[in-house]
Design a protein around this motif. Structure first.
Motif, PDB file in Angstrom:
ATOM      1  N   ASP A  27      61.269  35.416  35.824  1.00 21.92           N
ATOM      2  CA  ASP A  27      62.175  36.273  36.340  1.00 21.92           C
ATOM      3  C   ASP A  27      62.296  35.643  38.123  1.00 21.92           C
ATOM      4  OD1 ASP A  27      63.427  38.534  38.300  1.00 21.92           O
ATOM      5  OD2 ASP A  27      64.226  38.686  36.180  1.00 21.92           O
ATOM      6  N   PRO A  28      63.489  35.342  38.371  1.00 23.22           N
ATOM      7  CA  PRO A  28      63.549  35.118  39.802  1.00 23.22           C
ATOM      8  C   PRO A  28      62.817  36.038  41.083  1.00 23.22           C
ATOM      9  CG  PRO A  28      65.833  34.691  38.916  1.00 23.22           C
ATOM     10  CD  PRO A  28      64.678  35.473  37.797  1.00 23.22           C
ATOM     11  N   LYS A  29      62.813  37.176  40.498  1.00 26.24           N
ATOM     12  CA  LYS A  29      62.237  38.205  41.325  1.00 26.24           C
ATOM     13  C   LYS A  29      60.721  38.014  41.559  1.00 26.24           C
ATOM     14  CE  LYS A  29      65.473  42.131  41.069  1.00 26.24           C
ATOM     15  NZ  LYS A  29      65.704  43.458  40.831  1.00 26.24           N
ATOM     16  N   SER A  30      60.258  37.311  40.098  1.00 25.62           N
ATOM     17  CA  SER A  30      58.654  37.085  40.297  1.00 25.62           C
ATOM     18  C   SER A  30      58.324  36.061  41.252  1.00 25.62           C
ATOM     19  CB  SER A  30      58.314  36.752  38.790  1.00 25.62           C
ATOM     20  OG  SER A  30      58.428  37.684  37.956  1.00 25.62           O
ATOM     21  N   VAL A  31      58.996  34.761  41.370  1.00 24.07           N
ATOM     22  CA  VAL A  31      59.025  33.848  42.351  1.00 24.07           C
ATOM     23  C   VAL A  31      58.990  34.692  43.547  1.00 24.07           C
ATOM     24  CG1 VAL A  31      59.756  31.798  43.162  1.00 24.07           C
ATOM     25  CG2 VAL A  31      59.806  32.227  40.627  1.00 24.07           C
ATOM     26  N   GLU A  32      59.890  35.376  43.770  1.00 23.65           N
ATOM     27  CA  GLU A  32      59.962  36.073  45.241  1.00 23.65           C
ATOM     28  C   GLU A  32      58.980  36.669  45.544  1.00 23.65           C
ATOM     29  OE1 GLU A  32      63.341  38.901  47.896  1.00 23.65           O
ATOM     30  OE2 GLU A  32      63.499  38.517  45.682  1.00 23.65           O
ATOM     31  N   ARG A  33      58.328  37.577  44.669  1.00 25.16           N
ATOM     32  CA  ARG A  33      57.267  38.089  45.053  1.00 25.16           C
ATOM     33  C   ARG A  33      55.865  37.333  45.256  1.00 25.16           C
ATOM     34  NH1 ARG A  33      59.234  42.065  41.190  1.00 25.16           N
ATOM     35  NH2 ARG A  33      58.457  40.719  39.686  1.00 25.16           N
ATOM     36  N   TRP A  34      55.899  36.111  44.603  1.00 26.75           N
ATOM     37  CA  TRP A  34      54.790  35.007  44.715  1.00 26.75           C
ATOM     38  C   TRP A  34      54.889  34.745  46.285  1.00 26.75           C
ATOM     39  CZ3 TRP A  34      56.202  31.061  40.425  1.00 26.75           C
ATOM     40  CH2 TRP A  34      55.925  31.644  39.171  1.00 26.75           C
ATOM     41  N   VAL A  35      56.072  34.599  46.803  1.00 24.95           N
ATOM     42  CA  VAL A  35      56.433  33.776  48.116  1.00 24.95           C
ATOM     43  C   VAL A  35      56.049  34.901  49.071  1.00 24.95           C
ATOM     44  CG1 VAL A  35      58.118  32.879  49.748  1.00 24.95           C
ATOM     45  CG2 VAL A  35      57.825  31.868  47.335  1.00 24.95           C
ATOM     46  N   ASN A  36      56.811  36.018  48.982  1.00 22.81           N
ATOM     47  CA  ASN A  36      57.025  37.220  50.169  1.00 22.81           C
ATOM     48  C   ASN A  36      55.769  37.975  50.154  1.00 22.81           C
ATOM     49  OD1 ASN A  36      59.218  35.963  51.019  1.00 22.81           O
ATOM     50  ND2 ASN A  36      60.641  37.320  49.626  1.00 22.81           N
ATOM     51  N   LEU A  37      55.032  38.450  48.744  1.00 24.25           N
ATOM     52  CA  LEU A  37      53.993  39.352  48.778  1.00 24.25           C
ATOM     53  C   LEU A  37      52.766  38.805  48.326  1.00 24.25           C
ATOM     54  CD1 LEU A  37      56.033  42.166  46.874  1.00 24.25           C
ATOM     55  CD2 LEU A  37      55.805  41.924  49.317  1.00 24.25           C
ATOM     56  N   ASN A  38      52.808  37.413  48.245  1.00 26.69           N
ATOM     57  CA  ASN A  38      51.651  36.728  48.301  1.00 26.69           C
ATOM     58  C   ASN A  38      50.956  36.936  46.879  1.00 26.69           C
ATOM     59  OD1 ASN A  38      49.771  34.431  48.473  1.00 26.69           O
ATOM     60  ND2 ASN A  38      48.462  35.526  50.120  1.00 26.69           N
ATOM     61  N   ARG A  39      51.877  37.366  45.914  1.00 22.82           N
ATOM     62  CA  ARG A  39      51.029  37.664  44.386  1.00 22.82           C
ATOM     63  C   ARG A  39      50.758  36.331  43.629  1.00 22.82           C
ATOM     64  NH1 ARG A  39      53.882  42.579  42.527  1.00 22.82           N
ATOM     65  NH2 ARG A  39      53.522  44.095  44.571  1.00 22.82           N
ATOM     66  N   THR A  40      49.866  36.555  42.930  1.00 18.58           N
ATOM     67  CA  THR A  40      49.237  35.185  42.096  1.00 18.58           C
ATOM     68  C   THR A  40      49.771  35.177  40.609  1.00 18.58           C
ATOM     69  OG1 THR A  40      47.223  35.528  43.475  1.00 18.58           O
ATOM     70  CG2 THR A  40      47.161  34.168  41.475  1.00 18.58           C
ATOM     71  N   PRO A  41      50.401  34.352  40.211  1.00 12.53           N
ATOM     72  CA  PRO A  41      50.971  34.397  38.833  1.00 12.53           C
ATOM     73  C   PRO A  41      49.827  34.133  37.725  1.00 12.53           C
ATOM     74  CG  PRO A  41      51.570  32.462  39.849  1.00 12.53           C
ATOM     75  CD  PRO A  41      50.940  33.154  40.871  1.00 12.53           C
ATOM     76  N   ARG A  42      50.103  34.508  36.895  1.00 11.17           N
ATOM     77  CA  ARG A  42      49.176  34.033  35.544  1.00 11.17           C
ATOM     78  C   ARG A  42      48.754  32.548  35.548  1.00 11.17           C
ATOM     79  NH1 ARG A  42      51.306  36.821  30.106  1.00 11.17           N
ATOM     80  NH2 ARG A  42      51.166  39.172  30.953  1.00 11.17           N
ATOM     81  N   ARG A  43      47.379  32.049  35.194  1.00 15.35           N
ATOM     82  CA  ARG A  43      46.938  30.959  35.335  1.00 15.35           C
ATOM     83  C   ARG A  43      48.028  29.630  34.673  1.00 15.35           C
ATOM     84  NH1 ARG A  43      42.658  28.156  37.000  1.00 15.35           N
ATOM     85  NH2 ARG A  43      41.602  30.051  37.320  1.00 15.35           N
TER      86      ARG A  43
END
Length: 247
Positions: A27-43
Motif C-alpha cells: 500500500d502507498p501508505k506503507s511506503v509513506e511510513r517507511w520514509v516519514n516514520l522510518n519504519r522498516t519493511p519485511r526483509r
C-alpha cells in the motif's frame, strides 16, 4: 525521525509513494511510513525496494542487519558456557537421567564424570535397564592422534593415562545388556554427551585442556540442524571405533 536516505533515493529516481508501492506490491501508505516514520519493511519487501532503487538494502534499513544477526542464533542453543569448569557435573547427570531412548558419550577420557559422580555406572545401568541404548567411546591410549592431543594441550603422557583410567571405569559395564563400550583413535574436535534430544558439546581448543574450553548445550529443534550434525559426527566415529572385549 524520517528515513532521509530512502527519501533521497526515491527523489533521485523520480519515485513517488504510489509508484514504488506498486512496484513492490504494498500500500502507498506503507511506503509513506517507511520514509516519514522510518519504519522498516519485511526483509523480502525491503530487498525488492532496494533493488528497484539501486541501493544497498542495509544502507536504507540498517535494522535489517541487526535482525539478521539476531536470527543467526540457533533455536537449538539452550545455553553456552565459557568453559566446562563453569558447568556443574550435576548438569550432565540430570541430562543423562532424563534419557529414555539413547545415551551417547564420545570423549578421550572425561574422567571428571566418574570422579565427581561415583554413581555414573549405576546411572548408565539404570538407563539401559529402562530401554536406553548406551554407547560409550573413549580414546585409544595407543593412538597417535590421542597422543598428539596430549602434546597439544601440554598434558604430555597424562592424556594416555587418563584414557586408560576412563576405560577402567567403564569396563564393569561390558556385561550389561544395552551398553556398548568402544575405543577410538580419531582426531576429536569436540567431546559429545548426548541424551535423547539433548546434547552437550565440549569444544577442543588447541593448547587448552577440555575443562577450560567452551560447552554448548543443544536441544534438537528440527531435522538437519546443529544437533543432527553432531549426532552424525558421533555415528561416523562410532563406526570406526573398536569394541572393547570382556577379559
Amino acid at each position: 525521525m524520517p528515513n532521509e536516505r530512502l527519501r533521497a533515493a526515491m527523489a533521485a529516481g523520480g519515485w513517488t509513494y504510489a509508484a514504488l508501492a506498486a512496484k513492490v506490491e504494498v500500500d502507498p501508505k506503507s511506503v509513506e511510513r517507511w520514509v516519514n516514520l522510518n519504519r522498516t519493511p519485511r526483509r523480502t519487501t525491503a530487498m525488492v525496494a532496494a533493488e528497484t532503487l539501486g541501493e544497498d538494502v542495509h544502507a536504507l534499513w540498517p535494522a535489517l542487519r541487526q535482525a539478521r544477526a539476531a536470527r543467526a542464533v540457533s533455536p537449538e542453543l539452550v545455553a553456552l558456557y565459557e568453559q566446562r569448569a563453569d558447568l556443574p557435573v550435576s548438569a550432565f547427570v540430570e541430562m543423562l537421567t532424563q534419557a529414555r531412548e539413547r545415551v551417547d558419550v564420545l570423549v578421550y577420557a572425561a574422567v571428571f564424570l566418574h570422579e565427581a559422580y561415583p554413581r555414573l555406572n549405576d546411572l548408565l545401568r539404570e538407563r539401559a535397564a529402562s530401554g536406553c541404548a548406551v554407547r560409550i567411546a573413549v580414546g585409544d591410549a595407543n593412538s597417535p592422534n590421542v597422543q598428539q592431543r596430549g602434546q597439544e594441550e601440554k598434558f604430555g603422557h597424562g592424556i594416555e593415562s587418563r584414557c586408560r583410567l576412563a576405560l577402567m571405569h567403564y569396563r564393569p559395564l561390558l556385561d550389561t545388556p544395552g551398553i556398548e563400550v568402544r575405543t577410538h583413535g580419531t582426531t576429536l574436535y569436540n567431546s559429545l554427551y548426548r541424551a535423547d534430544d539433548q546434547l552437550m558439546a565440549n569444544a577442543h581448543v588447541w593448547g587448552v585442556n577440555a575443562y577450560g574450553a567452551p560447552v554448548w548445550h543443544l536441544r534438537r529443534h528440527s531435522e538437519g540442524g546443529m544437533f543432527d550434525t553432531y549426532v552424525q559426527s558421533f555415528n561416523a566415529v562410532w563406526a570406526t571405533a573398536t569394541p572393547v572385549e570382556e577379559r
